[in-house]
Design a protein around this motif. Structure first.
Motif, PDB file in Angstrom:
ATOM      1  N   TYR A  62       0.849  -1.195   0.000  1.00 17.32           N
ATOM      2  CA  TYR A  62       0.000   0.000   0.000  1.00 17.32           C
ATOM      3  C   TYR A  62       0.884   1.244   0.000  1.00 17.32           C
ATOM      4  O   TYR A  62       1.970   1.234   0.562  1.00 17.32           O
ATOM      5  CB  TYR A  62      -0.882   0.026   1.240  1.00 17.32           C
ATOM      6  N   GLY A  63       0.365   2.305  -0.598  1.00 15.40           N
ATOM      7  CA  GLY A  63       1.091   3.567  -0.576  1.00 15.40           C
ATOM      8  C   GLY A  63       1.337   4.101  -1.976  1.00 15.40           C
ATOM      9  O   GLY A  63       0.673   3.723  -2.948  1.00 15.40           O
ATOM     10  N   THR A 110       9.643   3.610  -5.453  1.00 16.80           N
ATOM     11  CA  THR A 110       9.945   2.863  -4.228  1.00 16.80           C
ATOM     12  C   THR A 110      11.441   2.709  -3.979  1.00 16.80           C
ATOM     13  O   THR A 110      11.847   2.292  -2.901  1.00 16.80           O
ATOM     14  CB  THR A 110       9.327   1.448  -4.305  1.00 16.80           C
ATOM     15  N   ILE A 131      10.023   0.087   2.687  1.00 15.49           N
ATOM     16  CA  ILE A 131       8.716  -0.561   2.803  1.00 15.49           C
ATOM     17  C   ILE A 131       8.596  -1.072   4.231  1.00 15.49           C
ATOM     18  O   ILE A 131       9.487  -1.773   4.725  1.00 15.49           O
ATOM     19  CB  ILE A 131       8.550  -1.718   1.804  1.00 15.49           C
ATOM     20  N   THR A 170      -1.607  -0.973   8.437  1.00 18.70           N
ATOM     21  CA  THR A 170      -1.105  -0.832   7.072  1.00 18.70           C
ATOM     22  C   THR A 170      -1.660   0.419   6.415  1.00 18.70           C
ATOM     23  O   THR A 170      -0.923   1.198   5.810  1.00 18.70           O
ATOM     24  CB  THR A 170      -1.491  -2.068   6.227  1.00 18.70           C
ATOM     25  N   SER A 199       0.670   3.684   5.576  1.00 18.55           N
ATOM     26  CA  SER A 199       0.844   3.937   4.144  1.00 18.55           C
ATOM     27  C   SER A 199       0.570   5.391   3.782  1.00 18.55           C
ATOM     28  O   SER A 199       0.855   5.819   2.665  1.00 18.55           O
ATOM     29  CB  SER A 199      -0.071   3.024   3.320  1.00 18.55           C
ATOM     30  N   ASN A 248       5.449   3.502   2.090  1.00 21.51           N
ATOM     31  CA  ASN A 248       4.884   2.282   1.519  1.00 21.51           C
ATOM     32  C   ASN A 248       4.839   1.204   2.592  1.00 21.51           C
ATOM     33  O   ASN A 248       5.801   1.001   3.334  1.00 21.51           O
ATOM     34  CB  ASN A 248       5.706   1.814   0.328  1.00 21.51           C
ATOM     35  N   SER A 249       3.719   0.506   2.660  1.00 21.71           N
ATOM     36  CA  SER A 249       3.480  -0.392   3.782  1.00 21.71           C
ATOM     37  C   SER A 249       2.829  -1.686   3.317  1.00 21.71           C
ATOM     38  O   SER A 249       2.129  -1.720   2.307  1.00 21.71           O
ATOM     39  CB  SER A 249       2.570   0.310   4.801  1.00 21.71           C
ATOM     40  N   THR A 250       3.072  -2.762   4.059  1.00 21.76           N
ATOM     41  CA  THR A 250       2.470  -4.044   3.738  1.00 21.76           C
ATOM     42  C   THR A 250       2.108  -4.783   5.017  1.00 21.76           C
ATOM     43  O   THR A 250       2.695  -4.544   6.071  1.00 21.76           O
ATOM     44  CB  THR A 250       3.430  -4.900   2.873  1.00 21.76           C
TER      45      THR A 250
END
Length: 244
Positions: free
Chosen positions: A138-139, A144, A149, A158, A162, A166-168
């Motif tokens: 996400y984001g 990147t 991340i 998340t 984000s 950037n996130s997961t």
């Protein structure tokens, strides 16, 4: 069992792709329009051959979110836009606030629901899907390489992190190293950041050590509260301290 086919324009509100078409009904995640049918001409043609099990959302989903779930949402400061973008829905029969997960082709591959019913024995979170293989970042994915991340434990954390980076989500309580090796190769971030809940701190450092041994720069963020408990400004500050 209802099967997801595709997202198309809604004939009721005119939205571009909010109408989810299933084998036995259509449902608009924007305006709530719903249409049931016993046969759909696209039922066979649009269901792709795939090895993974087809996942369906509960049949009674609706965009309206009751007070009990809305209070929980406000506790974590999720915006209406974030709920809309993530197609969050409510199942009254199951008393679940549901977060669906779609791939790049808008195919539903899983969902998780937060329970708000009265049964004390019911799990707080439940869901269905191919969580062993699937993952989503996400984001802002347009760039990147110059950013990190972040890996967090739950979908609300998340969505909130984000906003900044950037996130997961690990969709559970442990990190599958192989999935994040692939994430690192695909997105080529500067580093990975592990920010799990406080009770997973020992495991966080073990994961970080494993990534670094594989040549993937990784560090741990340690805080008293879960990521979702912090405001956007606080998350920015925590990440800023991490960089220094």
């Amino acid at each position: 069992m209802s099967q997801f086919l595709e997202h198309t324009p809604c004939p009721h509100c005119g939205s571009k792709d909010n109408l989810g078409v299933y084998t036995d009904h259509s449902y608009c995640y924007g305006c709530g329009f719903i249409e049931f049918y016993t046969y759909h001409p696209r039922r066979i043609g649009n269901v792709k051959e795939r090895s993974e099990k087809i996942v369906s959302l509960p049949e009674d989903i609706q965009p309206y979110i009751p007070v009990v779930a809305d209070s929980w949402i406000k506790k974590y400061d999720l915006t209406q836009r974030e709920l809309y973008d993530n197609k969050v829905v409510w199942s009254d029969f199951r008393q679940l606030l549901i977060f669906p997960y779609f791939d790049d082709q808008s195919h539903l591959w899983g969902w998780q629901g937060r329970y708000f019913g009265d049964d004390p024995k019911h799990a707080k979170w439940t869901g269905k899907g191919n969580f062993k293989e699937r993952i989503k970042v996400y984001g802002d994915l347009t760039s990147t390489k110059d950013s990190s991340i972040i890996i967090v434990e739950d979908i609300v954390s998340t969505i909130k992190t984000s906003r900044v980076v950037n996130s997961t989500c690990i969709y559970g309580s442990y990190i599958d190293i192989n999935k994040y090796i692939k994430i690192y190769k695909d997105y080529k971030p500067k580093s990975l950041l592990v920010w799990l809940d406080k009770d997973k701190m020992k495991e966080s450092y073990q994961y970080s050590s494993a990534f670094n041994k594989l040549g993937i720069p990784c560090s741990v963020i340690s805080t008293e509260l879960d990521p979702k408990c912090y405001s956007t400004e606080e998350i920015k500050e925590i990440l800023s301290i991490q960089k220094s």
